[in-house]
Design a protein around this motif. Structure first.
Motif, PDB file in Angstrom:
ATOM      1  N   PHE A 244       5.776 -57.572 121.339  1.00  0.00           N
ATOM      2  CA  PHE A 244       5.903 -56.283 121.130  1.00  0.00           C
ATOM      3  C   PHE A 244       4.309 -55.736 120.877  1.00  0.00           C
ATOM      4  CE2 PHE A 244      10.220 -57.062 121.333  1.00  0.00           C
ATOM      5  CZ  PHE A 244      10.906 -55.968 121.518  1.00  0.00           C
ATOM      6  N   GLU A 245       4.137 -54.321 120.881  1.00  0.00           N
ATOM      7  CA  GLU A 245       2.780 -53.816 120.490  1.00  0.00           C
ATOM      8  C   GLU A 245       2.652 -54.118 119.130  1.00  0.00           C
ATOM      9  OE1 GLU A 245       3.412 -49.758 121.950  1.00  0.00           O
ATOM     10  OE2 GLU A 245       3.387 -50.069 124.079  1.00  0.00           O
ATOM     11  N   PRO A 246       1.562 -54.185 118.597  1.00  0.00           N
ATOM     12  CA  PRO A 246       1.170 -54.679 117.331  1.00  0.00           C
ATOM     13  C   PRO A 246       1.649 -53.582 116.328  1.00  0.00           C
ATOM     14  CG  PRO A 246      -0.757 -54.994 118.665  1.00  0.00           C
ATOM     15  CD  PRO A 246       0.316 -54.153 119.595  1.00  0.00           C
ATOM     16  N   ASP A 247       1.760 -52.146 116.775  1.00  0.00           N
ATOM     17  CA  ASP A 247       1.954 -51.104 115.751  1.00  0.00           C
ATOM     18  C   ASP A 247       3.576 -50.745 115.740  1.00  0.00           C
ATOM     19  OD1 ASP A 247       1.919 -49.983 118.144  1.00  0.00           O
ATOM     20  OD2 ASP A 247       0.733 -48.372 117.486  1.00  0.00           O
ATOM     21  N   PHE A 248       4.057 -51.607 116.718  1.00  0.00           N
ATOM     22  CA  PHE A 248       5.700 -51.049 116.910  1.00  0.00           C
ATOM     23  C   PHE A 248       6.617 -51.845 115.686  1.00  0.00           C
ATOM     24  CE2 PHE A 248       9.970 -52.099 118.434  1.00  0.00           C
ATOM     25  CZ  PHE A 248      10.362 -50.534 118.916  1.00  0.00           C
ATOM     26  N   ILE A 249       6.981 -50.766 115.010  1.00  0.00           N
ATOM     27  CA  ILE A 249       8.157 -51.421 114.012  1.00  0.00           C
ATOM     28  C   ILE A 249       9.573 -51.882 114.673  1.00  0.00           C
ATOM     29  CG2 ILE A 249       9.576 -50.682 112.141  1.00  0.00           C
ATOM     30  CD1 ILE A 249       7.462 -48.438 111.484  1.00  0.00           C
ATOM     31  N   LEU A 250       9.614 -53.141 114.413  1.00  0.00           N
ATOM     32  CA  LEU A 250      10.688 -53.909 115.279  1.00  0.00           C
ATOM     33  C   LEU A 250      12.205 -53.515 114.605  1.00  0.00           C
ATOM     34  CD1 LEU A 250      10.990 -55.677 117.828  1.00  0.00           C
ATOM     35  CD2 LEU A 250      10.811 -57.725 115.946  1.00  0.00           C
ATOM     36  N   GLY A 251      12.231 -53.381 113.386  1.00  0.00           N
ATOM     37  CA  GLY A 251      13.585 -53.005 112.494  1.00  0.00           C
ATOM     38  C   GLY A 251      14.505 -54.492 112.589  1.00  0.00           C
ATOM     39  N   ASP A 252      15.629 -54.275 112.939  1.00  0.00           N
ATOM     40  CA  ASP A 252      16.535 -55.202 113.042  1.00  0.00           C
ATOM     41  C   ASP A 252      16.289 -56.187 114.279  1.00  0.00           C
ATOM     42  OD1 ASP A 252      18.765 -56.877 113.336  1.00  0.00           O
ATOM     43  OD2 ASP A 252      20.199 -55.469 112.958  1.00  0.00           O
ATOM     44  N   GLY A 253      15.774 -57.527 114.001  1.00  0.00           N
ATOM     45  CA  GLY A 253      15.448 -58.421 115.121  1.00  0.00           C
ATOM     46  C   GLY A 253      16.413 -58.631 115.791  1.00  0.00           C
ATOM     47  N   ALA A 254      17.729 -59.074 114.879  1.00  0.00           N
ATOM     48  CA  ALA A 254      18.907 -59.782 115.884  1.00  0.00           C
ATOM     49  C   ALA A 254      19.427 -58.507 116.977  1.00  0.00           C
ATOM     50  CB  ALA A 254      19.894 -60.033 114.882  1.00  0.00           C
ATOM     51  N   ALA A 255      19.459 -57.310 116.429  1.00  0.00           N
ATOM     52  CA  ALA A 255      19.712 -56.237 117.267  1.00  0.00           C
ATOM     53  C   ALA A 255      18.899 -56.154 118.675  1.00  0.00           C
ATOM     54  CB  ALA A 255      19.927 -54.799 116.643  1.00  0.00           C
ATOM     55  N   MET A 256      17.776 -56.319 118.244  1.00  0.00           N
ATOM     56  CA  MET A 256      16.851 -56.195 119.433  1.00  0.00           C
ATOM     57  C   MET A 256      16.749 -57.371 120.412  1.00  0.00           C
ATOM     58  SD  MET A 256      14.514 -54.681 121.162  1.00  0.00           S
ATOM     59  CE  MET A 256      13.870 -53.308 119.912  1.00  0.00           C
ATOM     60  N   GLN A 257      17.087 -58.391 119.743  1.00  0.00           N
ATOM     61  CA  GLN A 257      17.430 -59.804 120.603  1.00  0.00           C
ATOM     62  C   GLN A 257      18.667 -59.473 121.732  1.00  0.00           C
ATOM     63  OE1 GLN A 257      17.785 -62.874 117.865  1.00  0.00           O
ATOM     64  NE2 GLN A 257      15.775 -63.821 118.785  1.00  0.00           N
ATOM     65  N   GLU A 258      19.569 -58.794 120.841  1.00  0.00           N
ATOM     66  CA  GLU A 258      20.669 -58.514 121.872  1.00  0.00           C
ATOM     67  C   GLU A 258      20.411 -57.388 122.818  1.00  0.00           C
ATOM     68  OE1 GLU A 258      24.332 -58.376 123.805  1.00  0.00           O
ATOM     69  OE2 GLU A 258      23.729 -60.006 122.446  1.00  0.00           O
ATOM     70  N   GLN A 259      19.602 -56.483 122.572  1.00  0.00           N
ATOM     71  CA  GLN A 259      19.196 -55.378 123.418  1.00  0.00           C
ATOM     72  C   GLN A 259      18.784 -55.976 124.753  1.00  0.00           C
ATOM     73  OE1 GLN A 259      17.027 -52.014 121.897  1.00  0.00           O
ATOM     74  NE2 GLN A 259      16.948 -51.060 123.934  1.00  0.00           N
ATOM     75  N   LEU A 260      17.725 -56.800 124.180  1.00  0.00           N
ATOM     76  CA  LEU A 260      16.924 -57.431 125.273  1.00  0.00           C
ATOM     77  C   LEU A 260      17.669 -58.458 126.240  1.00  0.00           C
ATOM     78  CD1 LEU A 260      13.770 -58.635 122.992  1.00  0.00           C
ATOM     79  CD2 LEU A 260      13.487 -57.127 125.273  1.00  0.00           C
ATOM     80  N   ALA A 261      18.736 -59.153 125.733  1.00  0.00           N
ATOM     81  CA  ALA A 261      19.376 -60.138 126.341  1.00  0.00           C
ATOM     82  C   ALA A 261      20.267 -59.312 127.321  1.00  0.00           C
ATOM     83  CB  ALA A 261      20.350 -61.108 125.517  1.00  0.00           C
ATOM     84  N   GLN A 262      20.846 -58.206 126.921  1.00  0.00           N
ATOM     85  CA  GLN A 262      21.791 -57.489 127.602  1.00  0.00           C
ATOM     86  C   GLN A 262      21.086 -56.587 128.794  1.00  0.00           C
ATOM     87  OE1 GLN A 262      25.278 -56.719 127.644  1.00  0.00           O
ATOM     88  NE2 GLN A 262      24.548 -56.042 129.555  1.00  0.00           N
ATOM     89  N   ALA A 263      19.802 -56.316 128.465  1.00  0.00           N
ATOM     90  CA  ALA A 263      18.825 -55.631 129.560  1.00  0.00           C
ATOM     91  C   ALA A 263      18.507 -56.625 130.626  1.00  0.00           C
ATOM     92  CB  ALA A 263      17.568 -55.120 129.226  1.00  0.00           C
ATOM     93  N   PHE A 264      18.219 -58.017 130.071  1.00  0.00           N
ATOM     94  CA  PHE A 264      17.969 -58.978 131.164  1.00  0.00           C
ATOM     95  C   PHE A 264      19.120 -59.462 131.948  1.00  0.00           C
ATOM     96  CE2 PHE A 264      17.645 -63.433 132.239  1.00  0.00           C
ATOM     97  CZ  PHE A 264      16.477 -63.575 132.953  1.00  0.00           C
TER      98      PHE A 264
END
Length: 425
Positions: free
Chosen positions: A376-396
């Protein structure tokens, strides 16, 4: 009717069907018949908008042999995606979608028509080579949803006279129950998943799985997998097929070498120039189908192979391919599905803050393993990493029809070298 000889229940060399008369004809007779059909296909194809433009100035009567094919441009998969996007759904190769019995969408996206005409994808010949015959019960594990893989095998089974369990990607326990209750004696699917089923069946205390023969495709049939299947009483042979073309080539013996199907013309060309490679040298597989309902003429698969001189003990006289030898582009086949750089790059436009993604493919325990590394971009606030992993997995999954593990890595971790897919297999 099948001319298959008596089957072996042991998975040994007995059980290969005898070749049909077309497979044993003289090479010159085959070439003359194929190019006669091709000239007719060209005339019909050039009445449509795509080939009228692509083949402008070409005289179909001048296409008399393999060397003449170089007059015609190669249509590659990436080009097909573009022309279909510009003129949906089939890019002007076939005028009306309503003429089709099936309308498929493969990752890319690539749109393919399907027809209920007998064995439209010609895979019955590969099935007979394994020993499939009328009355067999086939457990078909390719997906029946949107993509044509399952239907390709289904049409061959229907033409032979087999019954089919449309298992697709259903839950394993349901599949094991169906195999046991129907007494399925044959399998179609990837070699990896066949191993999964065999092991799961044994662990379920049902004894040895009833499969005695299998036609596998969409993944590597390694020597280790062959040995495992033989020990399990299963004769497994592989075929080479694609969603756009159907059957290209198939094994008649467990050698890795495959006979080219009778109803297509295959060239091995230099990927850069489109010129024929010297016999025996590796190049891109380019295929011409000999049908007028959906003609694909000089279709570049992106796969690498080579012709090999090999006399067939059963009298077959067709050209022989060494098997799949890699890709001429960065696309990769994983668990029977192609993944392309454009799909991975699309994630960066769908997921906020995602600057770079790389898919790494490896094998473990005779199965494909994939990991998507996301930066992710250096200044991006990732937040909940597990939720982002699931979002990425679903998009893939939505883009590629595959499940993957996700690794979110710090900025600067993914090399900026232009590689989007790294295949370590």
């Amino acid at each position: 009717m099948s001319n298959a000889i008596q089957k072996s229940k042991s998975g040994g060399d007995a059980g290969i069907s005898a070749p049909d008369p077309r497979e044993t004809r003289p090479v010159a007779e085959r070439q003359a018949e194929q190019f006669s059909r091709l000239r007719e296909v060209l005339v019909a194809a050039m009445e449509g908008p795509y080939y009228a433009k692509a083949f402008a100035g070409v005289d179909p009567t001048s296409i008399g042999g393999p060397a003449d094919l170089e007059q015609l441009p190669i249509l590659r998969k990436n080009d097909l995606i573009d022309i279909q996007a510009a003129r949906p759904p089939f890019g002007g190769i076939m005028a009306e979608a309503s003429r089709s019995d099936y309308l498929f969408v493969s990752p890319g996206p690539i749109h393919e028509p399907g027809f209920l005409t007998a064995d439209f994808w010609r895979v019955g010949r590969a099935m007979r080579a394994v020993g499939f015959e009328p009355g067999d019960i086939i457990h078909n594990t390719f997906s029946y949803h949107l993509t044509p893989g399952a239907w390709i095998l289904d049409s061959g089974a229907r033409e032979i006279g087999c019954s089919v369990i449309p298992a697709g990607n259903g839950p394993i326990e349901q599949q094991l129950l169906a195999i046991a209750q129907y007494g399925a004696n044959a399998y179609c699917g990837t070699p990896d998943f066949l191993k999964v089923l065999v092991e799961a069946y044994q662990k379920s205390d049902r004894g040895r799985i009833p499969f005695t023969k299998a036609l596998v495709t969409g993944g590597a049939l390694t020597s280790g997998l062959r040995a495992f299947f033989n020990a399990s009483g299963i004769r497994a042979l592989q075929c080479y097929a694609t969603a756009e073309l159907g059957l290209i080539a198939y094994e008649t013996r467990p050698t890795g070498h495959m006979i080219v199907d009778e109803d297509i013309i295959v060239e091995i060309v230099d990927p850069e120039t489109g010129k024929a490679m010297p016999f025996g040298e590796v190049g891109e597989v380019v295929v011409t189908t000999l049908r007028s309902d959906y003609p694909l003429i000089r279709f570049g698969t992106g796969d690498l192979s080579a012709f090999v001189e090999e006399e067939q003990v059963d009298g077959r006289t067709g050209a022989v391919l060494r098997g799949w030898l890699g890709r001429s582009d960065e696309a990769a086949k994983v668990r029977g599905m192609f993944v392309r750089p454009s799909q991975i790059n699309a994630l960066t436009t769908q997921i906020e803050g995602l600057s770079r993604a790389r898919l790494v493919i490896d094998r473990s325990n005779e199965k494909d393993d994939i990991m998507l590394f996301c930066e992710f971009e250096p200044d991006f606030i990732l937040g909940d990493g597990a939720a982002m992993q699931e979002q990425l997995a679903q998009a893939f999954r939505d883009l590629c029809h595959l499940r993957t593990n996700i690794s979110i890595v710090p900025p600067g971790t993914v090399p900026d070298d232009g590689k989007v897919i790294v295949d370590l297999r």
